[in-house]
Design a protein around this motif. Structure first.
Motif, PDB file in Angstrom:
ATOM      1  N   ILE A 127       2.177   5.567  -6.265  1.00 57.90           N
ATOM      2  CA  ILE A 127       1.561   5.318  -4.961  1.00 57.90           C
ATOM      3  C   ILE A 127       0.039   5.290  -5.087  1.00 57.90           C
ATOM      4  N   ILE A 128      -0.503   6.148  -5.954  1.00 57.11           N
ATOM      5  CA  ILE A 128      -1.956   6.193  -6.143  1.00 57.11           C
ATOM      6  C   ILE A 128      -2.395   4.890  -6.817  1.00 57.11           C
ATOM      7  N   ASP A 129      -3.539   4.395  -6.419  1.00 57.79           N
ATOM      8  CA  ASP A 129      -4.053   3.136  -6.958  1.00 57.79           C
ATOM      9  C   ASP A 129      -5.197   3.471  -7.903  1.00 57.79           C
ATOM     10  N   GLY A 130      -4.881   3.567  -9.197  1.00 60.19           N
ATOM     11  CA  GLY A 130      -5.913   3.958 -10.161  1.00 60.19           C
ATOM     12  C   GLY A 130      -6.394   5.365  -9.854  1.00 60.19           C
ATOM     13  N   ASP A 131      -7.678   5.529  -9.595  1.00 54.49           N
ATOM     14  CA  ASP A 131      -8.187   6.853  -9.243  1.00 54.49           C
ATOM     15  C   ASP A 131      -8.403   6.989  -7.735  1.00 54.49           C
ATOM     16  N   ARG A 132      -7.842   6.051  -6.989  1.00 52.27           N
ATOM     17  CA  ARG A 132      -8.026   6.124  -5.545  1.00 52.27           C
ATOM     18  C   ARG A 132      -6.712   6.527  -4.885  1.00 52.27           C
ATOM     19  N   LEU A 133      -6.783   7.586  -4.065  1.00 50.62           N
ATOM     20  CA  LEU A 133      -5.624   7.972  -3.270  1.00 50.62           C
ATOM     21  C   LEU A 133      -5.303   6.859  -2.286  1.00 50.62           C
ATOM     22  N   SER A 134      -4.032   6.748  -1.957  1.00 50.05           N
ATOM     23  CA  SER A 134      -3.692   5.828  -0.874  1.00 50.05           C
ATOM     24  C   SER A 134      -4.237   6.403   0.433  1.00 50.05           C
ATOM     25  N   GLU A 135      -4.339   5.566   1.440  1.00 50.81           N
ATOM     26  CA  GLU A 135      -4.847   6.011   2.742  1.00 50.81           C
ATOM     27  C   GLU A 135      -4.002   7.153   3.276  1.00 50.81           C
ATOM     28  N   ILE A 136      -2.703   7.076   3.036  1.00 47.72           N
ATOM     29  CA  ILE A 136      -1.802   8.112   3.550  1.00 47.72           C
ATOM     30  C   ILE A 136      -2.045   9.427   2.822  1.00 47.72           C
ATOM     31  N   GLN A 137      -2.185   9.367   1.501  1.00 43.92           N
ATOM     32  CA  GLN A 137      -2.460  10.592   0.742  1.00 43.92           C
ATOM     33  C   GLN A 137      -3.760  11.232   1.208  1.00 43.92           C
ATOM     34  N   ALA A 138      -4.816  10.422   1.322  1.00 43.09           N
ATOM     35  CA  ALA A 138      -6.121  10.955   1.723  1.00 43.09           C
ATOM     36  C   ALA A 138      -6.056  11.517   3.134  1.00 43.09           C
ATOM     37  N   GLY A 139      -5.337  10.814   4.016  1.00 44.58           N
ATOM     38  CA  GLY A 139      -5.229  11.280   5.396  1.00 44.58           C
ATOM     39  C   GLY A 139      -4.535  12.623   5.483  1.00 44.58           C
ATOM     40  N   LEU A 140      -3.452  12.816   4.736  1.00 45.69           N
ATOM     41  CA  LEU A 140      -2.740  14.093   4.751  1.00 45.69           C
ATOM     42  C   LEU A 140      -3.640  15.217   4.254  1.00 45.69           C
ATOM     43  N   LEU A 141      -4.414  14.954   3.190  1.00 43.72           N
ATOM     44  CA  LEU A 141      -5.316  15.982   2.676  1.00 43.72           C
ATOM     45  C   LEU A 141      -6.403  16.315   3.692  1.00 43.72           C
ATOM     46  N   ASP A 142      -7.025  15.290   4.233  1.00 43.41           N
ATOM     47  CA  ASP A 142      -8.156  15.505   5.132  1.00 43.41           C
ATOM     48  C   ASP A 142      -7.748  16.226   6.413  1.00 43.41           C
TER      49      ASP A 142
END
Lengths: 301, 163
Positions: free
Chosen positions: B79-94
């Motif tokens: 799901i992760i794109d290279g070293d960038r979290l997906s929007e969903i991953q980042a949103g859950l963390l934030d």
């Protein structure tokens, strides 16, 4: 160790089943039962979920022919099922969760023969037939006669369920399926009921069928639903009579999910509500699929 | 009899020789070593083992690995794109949509499929989309709020920003 084949044609699948291979499609019953120790994985498996011959939803002159490996997710989104065989769409939309509906199949649900199966009561009230095929030929069995007990059907060991055949319903007919549930996903019906109501041109009930989920060793039809409902308006006395007829038919068990007394009472309530929803649909009330979600009746909050 | 085939996971073809009676979950974790997919109940109830097969969420405990031959499997590691979290991953963390984290991979798989089909779901549509994922921390409120925040599913950001 398991022997495993991916069938590339229906003929190959039937030949393997005749040799003793067991069919597997979504795996949501077979694989899970093995993982959790309820039943070992069969020693020889043939994967049938990719067969085009079993994947169709085809209108025929008699009705709709639904391939055995059509998933619940596909059924609940198919417009002809929603429009004409609505109880089956209601039931398909309640099975499991999005991820189990993506792989779980109507044929698997039918052959697994759980008394709590959601699609069974709709198939009975819609007068569906289970289409069985073997290397010896094909036969059809009415859904009402198909289940023999928990986990048991009248299919022979070499017969594969290839399709469900649902006849065209008369003009003025509509159906609904409602279940009692304690949660909104990954739930097994505590009890459930499907109803079909046929109206004449003046909106009077001229025929009806009601079938019950999780109150007997198999899905059971309520005796004399047409006699109870025909010619009557759906007033409280009529609805009490159909609820009583459903409760009388029920021979439920007590288990951790509900007592027999509670099930017998609640299946009457579900039968009444299924009849009301089917009648509403037959008279043009747009009750969305599934009834449990669009009206909240029978549903966990 | 073992079965030898290639299983495509996250775009990589993994050659396997396995007992074909093994679940996809067992093979992903035990043979391929992708342990982001979690074994919760192993009973097709909890959704911790969810993966995408040809883009559709499926519980990997309930499917045989051999049935996924010729399909495209995506796990949380894909799901992760290279070293960038997906929007969903980042949103859950934030937004605090992660507690112990055990259900999180499955939640992200479900949410990824949901947003692919419906880029702007309502909170009710999010609840239905995640209805096959149990969170035993019972952190549902924050998970659903995180996914309902404007921008989740539509913006992306570097992996570092969420930690």
């Amino acid at each position: 160790m398991t022997e495993f084949e991916i069938a590339s044609s229906l003929e190959e699948a039937l030949a393997l089943v005749a040799e003793g291979y067991r069919p597997i499609a979504g795996g949501t019953d077979l694989v899970v039962a093995a993982r959790t120790g309820r039943a070992p994985l069969p020693g020889r498996l043939v994967s049938i979920e990719r067969l085009d011959e079993l994947s169709g939803i085809e209108p025929t002159t008699e009705g709709l022919l639904i391939g055995a490996v059509v998933t619940h997710a596909r059924l609940m989104r198919t417009q002809s099922v929603i429009d004409d065989f609505t109880a089956l769409a209601d039931a398909s939309a309640l099975v499991g969760s999005p991820s189990t509906r993506n792989v779980g199949t109507i044929g698997g649900n039918v052959m697994n023969a759980s008394p709590a199966m959601d699609t069974g009561a709709p198939l009975v009230v819609l007068n569906a037939e289970i289409v069985l095929r073997s290397t010896r030929g094909e036969r059809r069995v009415a859904a009402a006669d198909f289940w023999a007990g928990p986990g048991r059907t009248v299919a022979e060991p070499d017969e594969l369920c290839v399709a469900l055949a649902i006849p065209n319903q008369p003009d003025g007919s509509a159906s609904a399926y409602v279940r009692l549930e304690y949660r909104r996903a990954m739930e097994i019906a505590v009890v459930g009921a499907a109803a079909r109501v046929d109206l004449d041109g003046r909106g009077r009930i001229i025929g009806a069928s009601v079938a019950l989920t999780a109150v007997a060793p198999t899905i059971v039809a309520v005796d004399g639903a047409t006699e109870v409902l025909a010619g009557r308006s759906l007033d409280p006395a009529t609805l009490t009579d159909i609820a009583d007829a459903a409760s009388r038919k029920a021979t439920p068990i007590s288990d951790l999910r509900a007592s027999d007394t509670y099930r017998r009472h609640c299946v009457g309530v579900m039968a009444r509500r299924a009849v009301e929803a089917a009648f509403g649909r037959a008279t043009g009330d747009p009750i969305a699929v599934p009834v449990n979600r669009s009206t909240g009746i029978g549903a966990a909050r | 009899m073992t079965r030898t085939f290639d299983l495509e996971v996250n775009g990589v073809a993994y050659p396997l020789t396995i007992d074909p009676g093994r679940s996809l979950l067992s093979v992903l974790r035990g043979e391929i070593g992708l342990t982001g997919t979690k074994e919760g109940c192993d009973d097709c109830e909890c959704g911790a083992c969810m993966v995408l097969i040809d883009g559709q969420p499926v519980n990997s405990c309930s499917l045989l690995a051999a049935q996924a031959e010729g399909r495209s499997v995506t796990t949380i590691e894909g799901i992760i794109d290279g070293d960038r979290l997906s929007e969903i991953q980042a949103g859950l963390l934030d937004e605090g949509g992660v507690q112990c984290g055990f259900c999180t991979p499955g939640m992200i798989i479900s949410a990824t499929a949901l947003f692919a089909r419906n880029p702007d779901p309502t909170p009710d549509e999010i609840r239905v989309g995640l209805s096959g994922n149990l969170c035993r921390c019972t952190g549902y409120g924050r998970i659903i709020e995180a996914l309902a925040v404007d921008g989740v599913g539509r913006a992306d950001r570097p992996a570092e920003s969420g930690s």
